[in-house]
Design a protein around this motif. Structure first.
Motif, PDB file in Angstrom:
ATOM      1  N   ASP A 224      67.074   2.505  23.139  1.00  0.00           N
ATOM      2  CA  ASP A 224      67.918   2.298  24.139  1.00  0.00           C
ATOM      3  C   ASP A 224      67.244   0.493  24.714  1.00  0.00           C
ATOM      4  OD1 ASP A 224      69.024   1.728  26.996  1.00  0.00           O
ATOM      5  OD2 ASP A 224      67.465   3.566  28.477  1.00  0.00           O
ATOM      6  N   PRO A 225      68.233   0.047  24.541  1.00  0.00           N
ATOM      7  CA  PRO A 225      67.659  -1.310  25.024  1.00  0.00           C
ATOM      8  C   PRO A 225      68.047  -1.613  26.396  1.00  0.00           C
ATOM      9  CG  PRO A 225      70.259  -1.159  24.059  1.00  0.00           C
ATOM     10  CD  PRO A 225      69.042   0.055  23.820  1.00  0.00           C
ATOM     11  N   LYS A 226      68.214  -1.417  26.882  1.00  0.00           N
ATOM     12  CA  LYS A 226      68.519  -0.810  28.226  1.00  0.00           C
ATOM     13  C   LYS A 226      66.845  -1.556  28.467  1.00  0.00           C
ATOM     14  CE  LYS A 226      73.056  -0.067  29.134  1.00  0.00           C
ATOM     15  NZ  LYS A 226      74.172   1.136  29.604  1.00  0.00           N
ATOM     16  N   GLN A 227      65.622  -0.788  28.781  1.00  0.00           N
ATOM     17  CA  GLN A 227      64.709  -0.547  28.282  1.00  0.00           C
ATOM     18  C   GLN A 227      63.813  -2.034  28.225  1.00  0.00           C
ATOM     19  OE1 GLN A 227      63.595   2.196  30.412  1.00  0.00           O
ATOM     20  NE2 GLN A 227      65.712   2.372  30.621  1.00  0.00           N
ATOM     21  N   LEU A 228      62.751  -2.447  28.051  1.00  0.00           N
ATOM     22  CA  LEU A 228      61.819  -3.256  27.859  1.00  0.00           C
ATOM     23  C   LEU A 228      61.698  -2.861  25.979  1.00  0.00           C
ATOM     24  CD1 LEU A 228      59.352  -3.591  30.470  1.00  0.00           C
ATOM     25  CD2 LEU A 228      60.916  -5.503  29.911  1.00  0.00           C
ATOM     26  N   TRP A 229      62.025  -4.121  25.785  1.00  0.00           N
ATOM     27  CA  TRP A 229      61.722  -4.322  24.197  1.00  0.00           C
ATOM     28  C   TRP A 229      60.112  -4.215  23.994  1.00  0.00           C
ATOM     29  CZ3 TRP A 229      65.652  -7.395  21.057  1.00  0.00           C
ATOM     30  CH2 TRP A 229      67.638  -6.906  21.912  1.00  0.00           C
ATOM     31  N   ILE A 230      60.292  -3.830  22.719  1.00  0.00           N
ATOM     32  CA  ILE A 230      58.460  -3.591  21.996  1.00  0.00           C
ATOM     33  C   ILE A 230      58.089  -4.882  21.578  1.00  0.00           C
ATOM     34  CG2 ILE A 230      57.295  -2.317  20.569  1.00  0.00           C
ATOM     35  CD1 ILE A 230      59.901  -0.204  19.996  1.00  0.00           C
ATOM     36  N   GLU A 231      57.022  -5.426  21.865  1.00  0.00           N
ATOM     37  CA  GLU A 231      56.589  -6.845  21.676  1.00  0.00           C
ATOM     38  C   GLU A 231      55.555  -6.875  20.717  1.00  0.00           C
ATOM     39  OE1 GLU A 231      54.652 -10.611  23.511  1.00  0.00           O
ATOM     40  OE2 GLU A 231      55.106  -9.115  24.777  1.00  0.00           O
ATOM     41  N   GLU A 232      55.490  -7.478  19.873  1.00  0.00           N
ATOM     42  CA  GLU A 232      54.071  -7.949  18.696  1.00  0.00           C
ATOM     43  C   GLU A 232      54.219  -9.418  19.052  1.00  0.00           C
ATOM     44  OE1 GLU A 232      53.440  -8.027  13.936  1.00  0.00           O
ATOM     45  OE2 GLU A 232      55.292  -6.930  14.377  1.00  0.00           O
ATOM     46  N   PRO A 233      53.223 -10.009  19.518  1.00  0.00           N
ATOM     47  CA  PRO A 233      52.508 -10.970  19.481  1.00  0.00           C
ATOM     48  C   PRO A 233      51.963 -11.500  17.971  1.00  0.00           C
ATOM     49  CG  PRO A 233      51.213  -9.794  21.147  1.00  0.00           C
ATOM     50  CD  PRO A 233      51.594  -8.739  20.118  1.00  0.00           C
ATOM     51  N   LEU A 234      52.252 -12.910  17.898  1.00  0.00           N
ATOM     52  CA  LEU A 234      52.309 -13.422  16.583  1.00  0.00           C
ATOM     53  C   LEU A 234      50.916 -14.706  16.746  1.00  0.00           C
ATOM     54  CD1 LEU A 234      56.125 -13.797  15.551  1.00  0.00           C
ATOM     55  CD2 LEU A 234      54.216 -12.058  14.787  1.00  0.00           C
ATOM     56  N   GLY A 235      51.109 -15.144  17.727  1.00  0.00           N
ATOM     57  CA  GLY A 235      49.580 -16.073  18.216  1.00  0.00           C
ATOM     58  C   GLY A 235      50.372 -16.863  19.278  1.00  0.00           C
ATOM     59  N   GLU A 236      49.055 -17.584  19.708  1.00  0.00           N
ATOM     60  CA  GLU A 236      49.412 -18.956  21.005  1.00  0.00           C
ATOM     61  C   GLU A 236      49.416 -19.796  20.535  1.00  0.00           C
ATOM     62  OE1 GLU A 236      45.974 -19.533  23.733  1.00  0.00           O
ATOM     63  OE2 GLU A 236      47.296 -17.996  24.963  1.00  0.00           O
ATOM     64  N   PHE A 237      50.246 -21.036  20.786  1.00  0.00           N
ATOM     65  CA  PHE A 237      50.661 -22.249  19.966  1.00  0.00           C
ATOM     66  C   PHE A 237      50.856 -23.164  21.443  1.00  0.00           C
ATOM     67  CE2 PHE A 237      52.115 -18.601  17.430  1.00  0.00           C
ATOM     68  CZ  PHE A 237      52.183 -18.910  16.165  1.00  0.00           C
ATOM     69  N   HIS A 238      51.237 -24.117  20.396  1.00  0.00           N
ATOM     70  CA  HIS A 238      50.853 -24.994  21.701  1.00  0.00           C
ATOM     71  C   HIS A 238      52.907 -26.025  21.673  1.00  0.00           C
ATOM     72  CE1 HIS A 238      46.345 -25.520  21.877  1.00  0.00           C
ATOM     73  NE2 HIS A 238      46.757 -25.503  20.484  1.00  0.00           N
TER      74      HIS A 238
END
Length: 279
Positions: free
Chosen positions: A210-224
């Motif tokens: 159901d795309p009306k719900q929050l999507w599923i996040e996969e963090p790829l890192g922290e950048f500048h």
């Protein structure tokens, strides 16, 4: 290996076939792959943001506080609006209406329609963070193009005169610029970069059933300041020693880039002071 040519004051770029357009204190057309450029116009005030028309024959640009339309071959400016603060724009056809989407002050999503460029407000955001970043895609599979802008996807109505409705993809709103994003589609997933933050996150978001719900996040890192974003490349715009990542691995350093495009079997890297190929 990086090959390139330095040109002063580049603030943005767009690619059309074998021609790269850059803007800043000058509007330049670059012939690829030779990487030779010619000046097509000199605005009275530097262009700070812009995008190509859908057919690639013109540019929408913010020059000072003016929103202008420049069309080949003479590239003369036609003023569309004034008092504009535009970070992003995207040429689009919405339900048979042709024009350009503009994010104004990070709070209003406007649609300026050909030929007179009268605008209609598609949506107003009420968020602690400025919303920026634009994509057009059919999110819910109903055959109509929806808009992704900042933290949200905005569902297309069945008729142009009906209201649009927004749904949150994620909740990046803890800072004023947390939702000033760079966006890219990668194999059906949404890649999101917080391009205006010194500790900006880059994450892959998978659409839930159901795309009306929050999507599923996969963090790829922290950048500048991760501003250059394609399917396989992430580039920082953090001055000297800015990092460049390819396929998730550190691939070298640059003087900072704010835009990148895939071109044939290489990447074009565009920074404040130059255009480069990445081999």
């Amino acid at each position: 290996m990086i090959l390139g040519l330095l040109v002063a004051s580049i603030t943005g770029a767009a690619l059309q076939g074998d021609t790269l357009y850059t803007w800043g204190d000058k509007l330049l057309a670059w012939t690829l792959p030779a990487l030779t450029s010619r000046t097509i116009a000199i605005p009275t005030e530097p262009a700070t943001a812009g995008c190509l028309t859908e057919d690639g024959t013109g540019l929408f640009l913010q020059e000072g506080g003016r929103l202008v339309y420049r069309k080949m071959p003479d590239w003369k400016p036609k003023e569309m609006d004034h008092g504009v603060d535009m970070h992003d724009c995207l040429a689009a056809t919405l339900l048979g209406h042709r024009g350009v989407l503009v994010v104004h002050r990070g709070m209003q999503l406007r649609f300026y329609e050909f030929p007179d460029f009268q605008y209609r407000e598609i949506y107003s955001f009420y968020s602690r963070s400025r919303q920026d970043g634009l994509l057009l895609t059919d999110v819910d599979g109903d055959g109509r193009p929806d808009i992704i802008c900042g933290n949200y996807w905005i569902k297309s109505p069945s008729d142009f005169d009906l209201p649009w409705h927004d749904f949150a993809i994620e909740l990046y709103n803890d800072q004023p610029l947390a939702a000033t994003l760079r966006l890219a589609w990668v194999e059906g997933d949404l890649l999101v970069a917080q391009g205006e933050l010194a500790n900006g996150r880059v994450s892959r978001f998978r659409k839930p059933p159901d795309p009306k719900q929050l999507w599923i996040e996969e963090p790829l890192g922290e950048f500048h300041f991760p501003r250059a974003l394609t399917g396989t490349l992430i580039g920082e715009n953090n001055g000297p020693r800015s990092r460049l990542f390819l396929n998730g691995k550190l691939a070298g350093h640059t003087n900072g880039i704010h835009t990148a495009f895939r071109y044939r079997h290489r990447f074009i890297l565009i920074g404040p002071a130059g255009v480069r190929f990445r081999k």
